[in-house]
Design an enzyme around this catalytic site. Structure first.
Site, PDB file in Angstrom:
ATOM      1  N   GLY A  12      66.224  51.410 -18.420  1.00 25.61           N
ATOM      2  CA  GLY A  12      66.337  51.323 -16.960  1.00 25.61           C
ATOM      3  C   GLY A  12      67.788  51.375 -16.521  1.00 25.61           C
ATOM      4  O   GLY A  12      68.152  52.077 -15.566  1.00 25.61           O
ATOM      5  N   LYS A  13      68.644  50.650 -17.241  1.00 27.85           N
ATOM      6  CA  LYS A  13      70.072  50.673 -16.914  1.00 27.85           C
ATOM      7  C   LYS A  13      70.668  52.060 -17.147  1.00 27.85           C
ATOM      8  O   LYS A  13      71.450  52.549 -16.334  1.00 27.85           O
ATOM      9  CB  LYS A  13      70.830  49.682 -17.804  1.00 27.85           C
ATOM     10  CG  LYS A  13      70.604  48.221 -17.510  1.00 27.85           C
ATOM     11  CD  LYS A  13      71.514  47.408 -18.435  1.00 27.85           C
ATOM     12  CE  LYS A  13      71.318  45.916 -18.336  1.00 27.85           C
ATOM     13  NZ  LYS A  13      72.184  45.193 -19.285  1.00 27.85           N
ATOM     14  N   ASP A  69      76.233  43.631 -18.200  1.00 25.59           N
ATOM     15  CA  ASP A  69      75.443  42.427 -18.377  1.00 25.59           C
ATOM     16  C   ASP A  69      74.993  41.988 -16.987  1.00 25.59           C
ATOM     17  O   ASP A  69      75.798  41.950 -16.049  1.00 25.59           O
ATOM     18  CB  ASP A  69      76.213  41.307 -19.085  1.00 25.59           C
ATOM     19  CG  ASP A  69      75.233  40.338 -19.739  1.00 25.59           C
ATOM     20  OD1 ASP A  69      74.427  40.789 -20.575  1.00 25.59           O
ATOM     21  OD2 ASP A  69      75.227  39.143 -19.407  1.00 25.59           O
ATOM     22  N   SER A  70      73.711  41.715 -16.873  1.00 31.48           N
ATOM     23  CA  SER A  70      73.174  41.443 -15.548  1.00 31.48           C
ATOM     24  C   SER A  70      72.044  40.439 -15.640  1.00 31.48           C
ATOM     25  O   SER A  70      71.557  40.130 -16.728  1.00 31.48           O
ATOM     26  CB  SER A  70      72.700  42.755 -14.909  1.00 31.48           C
ATOM     27  OG  SER A  70      72.020  43.550 -15.857  1.00 31.48           O
ATOM     28  N   ARG A 182      74.053  46.673  -9.505  1.00 32.18           N
ATOM     29  CA  ARG A 182      74.616  47.624 -10.481  1.00 32.18           C
ATOM     30  C   ARG A 182      75.461  48.685  -9.775  1.00 32.18           C
ATOM     31  O   ARG A 182      76.556  49.022 -10.207  1.00 32.18           O
ATOM     32  CB  ARG A 182      73.458  48.257 -11.265  1.00 32.18           C
ATOM     33  CG  ARG A 182      73.886  49.171 -12.403  1.00 32.18           C
ATOM     34  CD  ARG A 182      72.805  49.300 -13.454  1.00 32.18           C
ATOM     35  NE  ARG A 182      72.518  48.022 -14.074  1.00 32.18           N
ATOM     36  CZ  ARG A 182      71.450  47.271 -13.794  1.00 32.18           C
ATOM     37  NH1 ARG A 182      70.531  47.715 -12.963  1.00 32.18           N
ATOM     38  NH2 ARG A 182      71.285  46.096 -14.353  1.00 32.18           N
TER      39      ARG A 182
HETATM   40  P1  ITT Z   1      71.466  45.516 -22.915  1.00 32.29           P
HETATM   41  O1  ITT Z   1      72.001  44.166 -23.347  1.00 32.29           O
HETATM   42  O2  ITT Z   1      71.169  46.417 -24.071  1.00 32.29           O
HETATM   43  O3  ITT Z   1      72.306  46.158 -21.868  1.00 32.29           O
HETATM   44  P2  ITT Z   1      69.402  43.914 -21.687  1.00 32.29           P
HETATM   45  O4  ITT Z   1      68.162  44.240 -20.911  1.00 32.29           O
HETATM   46  O5  ITT Z   1      69.276  42.915 -22.816  1.00 32.29           O
HETATM   47  O6  ITT Z   1      70.021  45.289 -22.216  1.00 32.29           O
HETATM   48  P3  ITT Z   1      71.006  42.021 -20.235  1.00 32.29           P
HETATM   49  O7  ITT Z   1      71.253  41.139 -21.394  1.00 32.29           O
HETATM   50  O8  ITT Z   1      72.131  42.309 -19.300  1.00 32.29           O
HETATM   51  O9  ITT Z   1      70.513  43.449 -20.683  1.00 32.29           O
HETATM   52  O10 ITT Z   1      69.781  41.431 -19.428  1.00 32.29           O
HETATM   53  C1  ITT Z   1      69.507  41.918 -18.178  1.00 32.29           C
HETATM   54  C2  ITT Z   1      68.109  41.488 -17.754  1.00 32.29           C
HETATM   55  O11 ITT Z   1      68.185  41.089 -16.378  1.00 32.29           O
HETATM   56  C3  ITT Z   1      67.159  42.666 -17.812  1.00 32.29           C
HETATM   57  O12 ITT Z   1      66.477  42.713 -19.055  1.00 32.29           O
HETATM   58  C4  ITT Z   1      66.246  42.366 -16.634  1.00 32.29           C
HETATM   59  O13 ITT Z   1      65.268  41.431 -17.037  1.00 32.29           O
HETATM   60  C5  ITT Z   1      67.166  41.691 -15.636  1.00 32.29           C
HETATM   61  N1  ITT Z   1      67.771  42.698 -14.740  1.00 32.29           N
HETATM   62  C6  ITT Z   1      69.074  43.094 -14.709  1.00 32.29           C
HETATM   63  N2  ITT Z   1      69.269  44.062 -13.796  1.00 32.29           N
HETATM   64  C7  ITT Z   1      68.067  44.285 -13.250  1.00 32.29           C
HETATM   65  C8  ITT Z   1      67.592  45.178 -12.265  1.00 32.29           C
HETATM   66  O14 ITT Z   1      68.389  46.079 -11.691  1.00 32.29           O
HETATM   67  N3  ITT Z   1      66.303  45.134 -11.940  1.00 32.29           N
HETATM   68  C9  ITT Z   1      65.470  44.257 -12.513  1.00 32.29           C
HETATM   69  N4  ITT Z   1      65.811  43.392 -13.474  1.00 32.29           N
HETATM   70  C10 ITT Z   1      67.106  43.404 -13.839  1.00 32.29           C
END
Ligand code: ITT
Length: 201
Positions: A12-13, A69-70, A182
């Site tokens: 998704g990112k 990171d989000s 983002r």
């Molecule tokens: P990477 O570490 O590989 O980038 P991740 O999904 O583990 O992938 P994070 O540790 O940053 O990334 O966790 C971010 C989570 O926050 C993500 O899995 C979603 O559950 C939520 N999230 C972040 N941005 C979002 C968005 O735009 N829409 C919905 N949920 C989001």
């Protein structure tokens, strides 16, 4: 053209970031699926974004890296899931379990909704190893239900203040990107690169 590797395994990112940087003079490359993901030991978004950028930079060698990171910070849950958003349901990266866990916690808190915000920190590591970070936030309300099939993560539970009452999950990608945490972090990154392109080098 400068190659910029995305230090994320979240599809998704990758879609959102690639689209947002499409008009820009960098070649955006996804992370190889054969690379292991780092353990996110940081206690803040900024720590984890830098940790991910450093980790992939060491593996890739010679290219700029961009990490994200989000997370979703819910007021009635004292900021949870926050930094732990991707594993809130117990299984790292399982969006559906994460949403179920959040719905459960909101029901336990006996609320129909809560103020919440998505936050995103982007860490750019240039080819020479210098790091810069950029943050974006979108305010809104989270509900103990899911609406819409677009996006990822908690999108279907979150209604941004600046929208028209639809969840992020009901919006097209470009609509979400007009106001998302983002895209706001990325706008700052693009501004910084425009001012000083050498941060990529
Ligand atoms: P990477 O570490 O590989 O980038 P991740 O999904 O583990 O992938 P994070 O540790 O940053 O990334 O966790 C971010 C989570 O926050 C993500 O899995 C979603 O559950 C939520 N999230 C972040 N941005 C979002 C968005 O735009 N829409 C919905 N949920 C989001």
């Amino acid at each position: 053209m400068v190659r910029l590797y995305l230090a994320t395994s979240n599809v998704g990112k990758v879609k959102e970031i690639s689209e947002l940087l499409a008009a820009f003079d960098v070649s955006v490359l996804p992370r190889s699926s054969t690379l292991e993901a780092p353990v996110e030991t940081g206690e803040t978004l900024i720590e984890n974004a830098i940790l991910k950028a450093n980790y992939d930079f060491a593996l890739i060698e010679g290219s700029a890296v961009l990490a994200d990171d989000s997370g979703l910070f819910v007021d009635v849950l004292d900021g949870a899931p926050g930094v732990y958003s991707s594993s809130f349901g117990g299984v790292e990266g399982d969006d559906s379990r994460n949403r179920s866990a959040l719905i459960e916690r909101l029901k336990q808190a006996r609320v129909d909704s809560s103020r919440a915000r998505f936050r995103c920190v982007m860490a750019l590591k240039g080819i020479s190893g210098q790091i810069s970070t950029y943050e974006g936030v979108v305010e809104g309300t989270v509900y103990p239900f899911e609406r819409g099939l677009h996006g990822f993560g908690y999108d279907s539970m979150f209604i941004p203040d600046e929208g028209d009452g639809r969840t992020f999950g009901e919006m097209e990608r470009y609509e979400k990107s007009n106001i998302s945490h983002r895209s706001r972090a990325l706008a700052k990154l693009v501004e910084a690169i425009t001012r000083d392109p050498s941060i990529l080098l």
